[in-house]
Design a protein around this motif. Structure first.
Motif, PDB file in Angstrom:
ATOM      1  N   GLY A 141      58.541 136.018 -23.012  1.00 44.72           N
ATOM      2  CA  GLY A 141      59.786 136.623 -23.457  1.00 44.72           C
ATOM      3  C   GLY A 141      60.745 137.050 -22.372  1.00 44.72           C
ATOM      4  N   VAL A 142      60.417 136.822 -21.106  1.00 37.26           N
ATOM      5  CA  VAL A 142      61.334 137.169 -20.023  1.00 37.26           C
ATOM      6  C   VAL A 142      61.399 136.028 -19.020  1.00 37.26           C
ATOM      7  N   SER A 143      62.521 135.991 -18.332  1.00 34.76           N
ATOM      8  CA  SER A 143      62.756 134.940 -17.351  1.00 34.76           C
ATOM      9  C   SER A 143      62.602 135.509 -15.946  1.00 34.76           C
ATOM     10  N   ALA A 144      62.091 134.716 -15.032  1.00 31.12           N
ATOM     11  CA  ALA A 144      61.953 135.178 -13.649  1.00 31.12           C
ATOM     12  C   ALA A 144      63.324 135.560 -13.090  1.00 31.12           C
ATOM     13  N   PRO A 145      63.398 136.642 -12.295  1.00 33.96           N
ATOM     14  CA  PRO A 145      62.283 137.383 -11.702  1.00 33.96           C
ATOM     15  C   PRO A 145      61.782 138.575 -12.513  1.00 33.96           C
ATOM     16  N   MET A 146      62.155 138.658 -13.804  1.00 29.35           N
ATOM     17  CA  MET A 146      61.667 139.776 -14.616  1.00 29.35           C
ATOM     18  C   MET A 146      60.208 139.611 -15.023  1.00 29.35           C
ATOM     19  N   GLU A 205      70.871 131.326  -5.256  1.00 24.70           N
ATOM     20  CA  GLU A 205      69.966 132.457  -5.041  1.00 24.70           C
ATOM     21  C   GLU A 205      70.538 133.744  -5.635  1.00 24.70           C
ATOM     22  N   MET A 206      69.644 134.515  -6.267  1.00 31.50           N
ATOM     23  CA  MET A 206      70.076 135.758  -6.899  1.00 31.50           C
ATOM     24  C   MET A 206      68.999 136.816  -6.677  1.00 31.50           C
ATOM     25  N   GLY A 207      68.845 137.247  -5.430  1.00 34.47           N
ATOM     26  CA  GLY A 207      67.849 138.261  -5.128  1.00 34.47           C
ATOM     27  C   GLY A 207      68.195 139.594  -5.763  1.00 34.47           C
ATOM     28  N   MET A 208      67.252 140.181  -6.471  1.00 33.81           N
ATOM     29  CA  MET A 208      67.465 141.474  -7.130  1.00 33.81           C
ATOM     30  C   MET A 208      66.154 142.245  -7.162  1.00 33.81           C
ATOM     31  N   ASP A 209      65.517 142.360  -6.010  1.00 34.11           N
ATOM     32  CA  ASP A 209      64.193 142.977  -5.918  1.00 34.11           C
ATOM     33  C   ASP A 209      64.134 144.343  -6.595  1.00 34.11           C
ATOM     34  N   GLU A 210      65.136 145.203  -6.309  1.00 36.95           N
ATOM     35  CA  GLU A 210      65.065 146.579  -6.794  1.00 36.95           C
ATOM     36  C   GLU A 210      65.208 146.673  -8.305  1.00 36.95           C
ATOM     37  N   PRO A 237      57.518 140.164   0.078  1.00 42.44           N
ATOM     38  CA  PRO A 237      58.544 140.108   1.133  1.00 42.44           C
ATOM     39  C   PRO A 237      59.927 140.433   0.586  1.00 42.44           C
ATOM     40  N   LYS A 238      60.772 140.999   1.420  1.00 43.49           N
ATOM     41  CA  LYS A 238      62.137 141.324   1.025  1.00 43.49           C
ATOM     42  C   LYS A 238      62.849 140.076   0.521  1.00 43.49           C
ATOM     43  N   ASN A 239      63.603 140.240  -0.551  1.00 43.46           N
ATOM     44  CA  ASN A 239      64.371 139.168  -1.190  1.00 43.46           C
ATOM     45  C   ASN A 239      63.473 138.129  -1.847  1.00 43.46           C
ATOM     46  N   TRP A 240      62.258 138.526  -2.207  1.00 46.41           N
ATOM     47  CA  TRP A 240      61.313 137.608  -2.842  1.00 46.41           C
ATOM     48  C   TRP A 240      61.853 137.035  -4.143  1.00 46.41           C
TER      49      TRP A 240
END
Length: 440
Positions: free
Chosen positions: A230-235, A380-385, A396-399
């Protein structure tokens, strides 16, 4: 619960579990296969004689009550608001407020009663996919039962004499495409051999959601959003396993496309299908399994190598999502982008979610003069936080930058790091319980 107090509990758990320096420790691990860890994980939280429950990340189990010797479940079909990405919420249909529906887990030999209520605006029914049950319980409208009208209830009851990975779903093509599916797992009377230490489930779904819309177009055959559970990466919540353990992964597909699901870094064997356990004589090593429509594939592997290993559908368009409606009323036209335009649009998205935008990977100075550019350059759509959770700690940062569509990962962790993640999850669970008690 205040943020300061929450951080206090989290920090205490981190220090107590020795989590500091986790990233460096992981990088320093020897890449050679390590000796298998004793299989205590199977018994850590499982009473003698009980089955090891399957975990469905991002989905809950359906609780049951006992009526004599019958396990009684309450299942409600209803519309659901479903956030499939930090910036995308759709109007789906599911069960008990969840899409996919909650996981039902039983034992082979159980007598099961499902009290089903329809809160949809139209009639529906429940089919028990793969289960050998009386025709009256099969859930096909008019043929085996009358459709369950809006506001009505229907009782399904049967004895589960099989073992394996099954599922329930509405027996309506359009309702299936609106999201109405859930796991139904029948654990065997006697545990499978070899036993596993971790058991995970993934449901694969596809959605056609047009720009500026929230309702899936169930008549469409081109899909622009792809999800695991039910969710898409990176969720998607990463799976995690203790180094040296044995892992079972159940993969279920009820969409319009077949999905070749690939595991990085390890070989696995297919040990079951939607029909149950497969004979060991059919097992052979592979690392990509084709999961057809209305099929389940069960794979098992030894978690030999430490690291964060990808699990994803290998169809290229399924490793991404729509680039046409990420900014709601604005379109990202990949073939007509420049560095300046791409940065502007990604920064706009970062402000609306919000998250800290990270500049994309480097490009050549003359990139815009090369035929075919850009392809992945501005994707690319880094949203680690935004998607941070205990299972992502130490990555790693921006994984998250390249994580899109039908993607997740399994983190194979040495004892210290594995136990630390477990501790973080417990602290998070206690914090949520305290917040709930405070609010009530």
């Amino acid at each position: 619960m205040s943020g300061t107090r929450r951080r206090f509990f989290q920090d205490a758990a981190i220090f107590g579990a020795g989590l500091l320096g986790m990233s460096e420790s992981l990088q320093a691990q020897n890449e050679k296969p390590m000796p298998r860890h004793p299989r205590e994980a199977h018994h850590e939280h499982t009473p003698p004689g009980a089955f090891l429950p399957m975990m469905t990340p991002d989905l809950a189990d359906l609780a049951h009550e006992m009526d004599g010797g019958v396990k009684v479940f309450h299942l409600v079909a209803e519309p659901v608001k479903k956030k499939i990405a930090p910036f995308k919420t759709i109007d789906a249909w599911g069960y008990n407020g969840s899409c996919p529906g909650p996981t039902i887990q039983v034992h082979q030999g159980d007598r099961v009663r499902v009290i089903f209520e329809n809160r949809l605006p139209e009639s529906t029914s429940l089919h028990w996919h793969g289960l050998e049950i009386p025709i009256e319980q099969d859930g096909v409208p008019y043929i085996s039962q009358k459709p369950v009208a809006p506001g009505e209830k229907y009782v399904y009851e049967f004895t589960v004499h099989q073992e394996g990975t099954f599922f329930y779903h509405a027996h309506s093509a359009m309702q299936e495409m609106m999201g109405q599916i859930g796991f139904f797992v029948a654990h065997p009377e006697k545990d499978y051999k070899p036993r596993v230490d971790h058991d995970y489930g993934l449901i694969l779904q596809e959605w056609a959601v047009l720009p500026s819309n929230t309702v899936p177009n169930t008549a469409a055959m081109e899909f622009n959003w792809l999800t695991f559970n039910g969710v898409s990466a990176p969720m998607t919540t990463p799976l995690f396993a203790r180094l040296g353990s044995r892992v079972r992964l159940r993969i279920l597909n009820l969409g319009m496309d077949h999905h070749p699901v690939h595991l990085h870094g390890h070989q696995f064997v297919v040990t079951g299908t939607e029909g149950g356990r497969a004979p060991e004589s059919t097992w052979c090593p592979m690392n990509t399994v084709l999961v057809g429509v209305a099929q389940a594939r069960v794979v098992e592997f030894e978690a030999k190598y430490p690291g964060a290993w990808m699990i994803h559908c290998h169809l290229p368009h399924h490793m991404m999502n729509s680039m046409m409606d990420l900014l709601r009323d604005r379109q990202i036209q990949t073939a007509d982008q420049t560095d300046v335009k791409a940065l502007s649009q990604m920064e706009s998205l970062a402000r609306s979610v919000p998250f800290q935008h990270v500049h994309h990977a480097p490009i050549a100075q003359d990139a815009e003069g090369v035929p075919g550019f850009p392809q992945d350059a501005f994707m690319e759509m880094g949203m680690d936080e935004v998607v941070e959770k205990p299972e992502t700690y130490g990555l790693p940062k921006n994984w998250s930058a390249g994580m899109m569509g039908m993607m997740t990962m399994i983190r194979v962790l040495p004892d210290k790091e594995y136990d630390a993640i477990v501790a973080r999850k417990k602290v998070g669970s206690l914090s949520r319980q305290e917040e709930h008690q405070h609010e009530s």
